[in-house]
Design a protein around this motif. Sequence first.
Motif, PDB file in Angstrom:
ATOM      1  N   ASN A  81       0.858  -1.178   0.000  1.00 17.57           N
ATOM      2  CA  ASN A  81       0.000   0.000   0.000  1.00 17.57           C
ATOM      3  C   ASN A  81       0.899   1.235   0.000  1.00 17.57           C
ATOM      4  OD1 ASN A  81      -1.808   2.077   0.494  1.00 17.57           O
ATOM      5  ND2 ASN A  81      -3.034   0.873   1.928  1.00 17.57           N
ATOM      6  N   VAL A  82       0.979   1.908  -1.150  1.00 20.14           N
ATOM      7  CA  VAL A  82       1.866   3.071  -1.262  1.00 20.14           C
ATOM      8  C   VAL A  82       1.345   4.258  -0.464  1.00 20.14           C
ATOM      9  CG1 VAL A  82       2.818   2.388  -3.481  1.00 20.14           C
ATOM     10  CG2 VAL A  82       0.770   3.788  -3.423  1.00 20.14           C
ATOM     11  N   ARG A  83       0.059   4.279  -0.158  1.00 19.74           N
ATOM     12  CA  ARG A  83      -0.512   5.382   0.622  1.00 19.74           C
ATOM     13  C   ARG A  83      -0.224   5.245   2.108  1.00 19.74           C
ATOM     14  NH1 ARG A  83      -6.382   6.314  -2.267  1.00 19.74           N
ATOM     15  NH2 ARG A  83      -5.504   6.857  -4.289  1.00 19.74           N
ATOM     16  N   LYS A  84       0.214   4.083   2.531  1.00 17.92           N
ATOM     17  CA  LYS A  84       0.542   3.854   3.947  1.00 17.92           C
ATOM     18  C   LYS A  84       2.018   3.500   4.112  1.00 17.92           C
ATOM     19  CE  LYS A  84      -4.029   2.562   5.541  1.00 17.92           C
ATOM     20  NZ  LYS A  84      -4.828   1.620   6.315  1.00 17.92           N
ATOM     21  N   GLY A  85       2.852   4.179   3.371  1.00 22.62           N
ATOM     22  CA  GLY A  85       4.289   4.015   3.519  1.00 22.62           C
ATOM     23  C   GLY A  85       4.835   2.689   3.018  1.00 22.62           C
ATOM     24  N   GLY A  86       4.159   2.070   2.068  1.00 25.45           N
ATOM     25  CA  GLY A  86       4.650   0.816   1.516  1.00 25.45           C
ATOM     26  C   GLY A  86       4.347  -0.404   2.367  1.00 25.45           C
ATOM     27  N   MET A  87       3.349  -0.288   3.249  1.00 23.93           N
ATOM     28  CA  MET A  87       2.994  -1.397   4.137  1.00 23.93           C
ATOM     29  C   MET A  87       2.535  -2.613   3.325  1.00 23.93           C
ATOM     30  SD  MET A  87       0.259  -1.351   7.254  1.00 23.93           S
ATOM     31  CE  MET A  87      -1.228  -1.802   6.401  1.00 23.93           C
ATOM     32  N   LEU A  88       3.019  -3.788   3.698  1.00 23.19           N
ATOM     33  CA  LEU A  88       2.655  -5.030   3.024  1.00 23.19           C
ATOM     34  C   LEU A  88       1.179  -5.338   3.254  1.00 23.19           C
ATOM     35  CD1 LEU A  88       3.622  -7.566   1.466  1.00 23.19           C
ATOM     36  CD2 LEU A  88       4.017  -8.631   3.691  1.00 23.19           C
ATOM     37  N   MET A  89       0.434  -5.574   2.160  1.00 26.31           N
ATOM     38  CA  MET A  89      -0.990  -5.904   2.259  1.00 26.31           C
ATOM     39  C   MET A  89      -1.243  -7.390   2.049  1.00 26.31           C
ATOM     40  SD  MET A  89      -2.869  -2.704   0.329  1.00 26.31           S
ATOM     41  CE  MET A  89      -2.642  -3.463  -1.243  1.00 26.31           C
ATOM     42  N   SER A  90      -0.541  -7.987   1.081  1.00 25.48           N
ATOM     43  CA  SER A  90      -0.762  -9.398   0.789  1.00 25.48           C
ATOM     44  C   SER A  90       0.400  -9.971   0.000  1.00 25.48           C
ATOM     45  CB  SER A  90      -2.065  -9.604   0.005  1.00 25.48           C
ATOM     46  OG  SER A  90      -1.960  -9.017  -1.277  1.00 25.48           O
ATOM     47  N   VAL A  91       0.438 -11.300  -0.074  1.00 24.27           N
ATOM     48  CA  VAL A  91       1.394 -12.032  -0.888  1.00 24.27           C
ATOM     49  C   VAL A  91       0.583 -12.890  -1.846  1.00 24.27           C
ATOM     50  CG1 VAL A  91       3.254 -13.734  -0.869  1.00 24.27           C
ATOM     51  CG2 VAL A  91       3.089 -12.069   0.974  1.00 24.27           C
ATOM     52  N   ASP A  92       0.880 -12.790  -3.143  1.00 20.16           N
ATOM     53  CA  ASP A  92       0.176 -13.559  -4.169  1.00 20.16           C
ATOM     54  C   ASP A  92       1.126 -14.564  -4.798  1.00 20.16           C
ATOM     55  OD1 ASP A  92      -2.513 -12.227  -4.355  1.00 20.16           O
ATOM     56  OD2 ASP A  92      -1.225 -10.490  -4.655  1.00 20.16           O
TER      57      ASP A  92
END
Length: 61
Positions: A32-43
Amino acid sequence: MSSTYVLLANLRAVCCSNTTELRLLRFWEAHNVRKGGMLMSVDMLLLDEQSTLIHGTINLN
């Protein structure tokens, strides 16, 4: 002792314990680039010995 495994096409969405043998074709992370690059998921793209392809996602939540 011989272990048995299940093909991806034979997996069912029920409460059980199965083992499958597969190959990991592709792996990427969604950030999530809007939250400082926080990891959202792994595909992942997974493939078994009969060329059954499945897309898998592991969400942060």
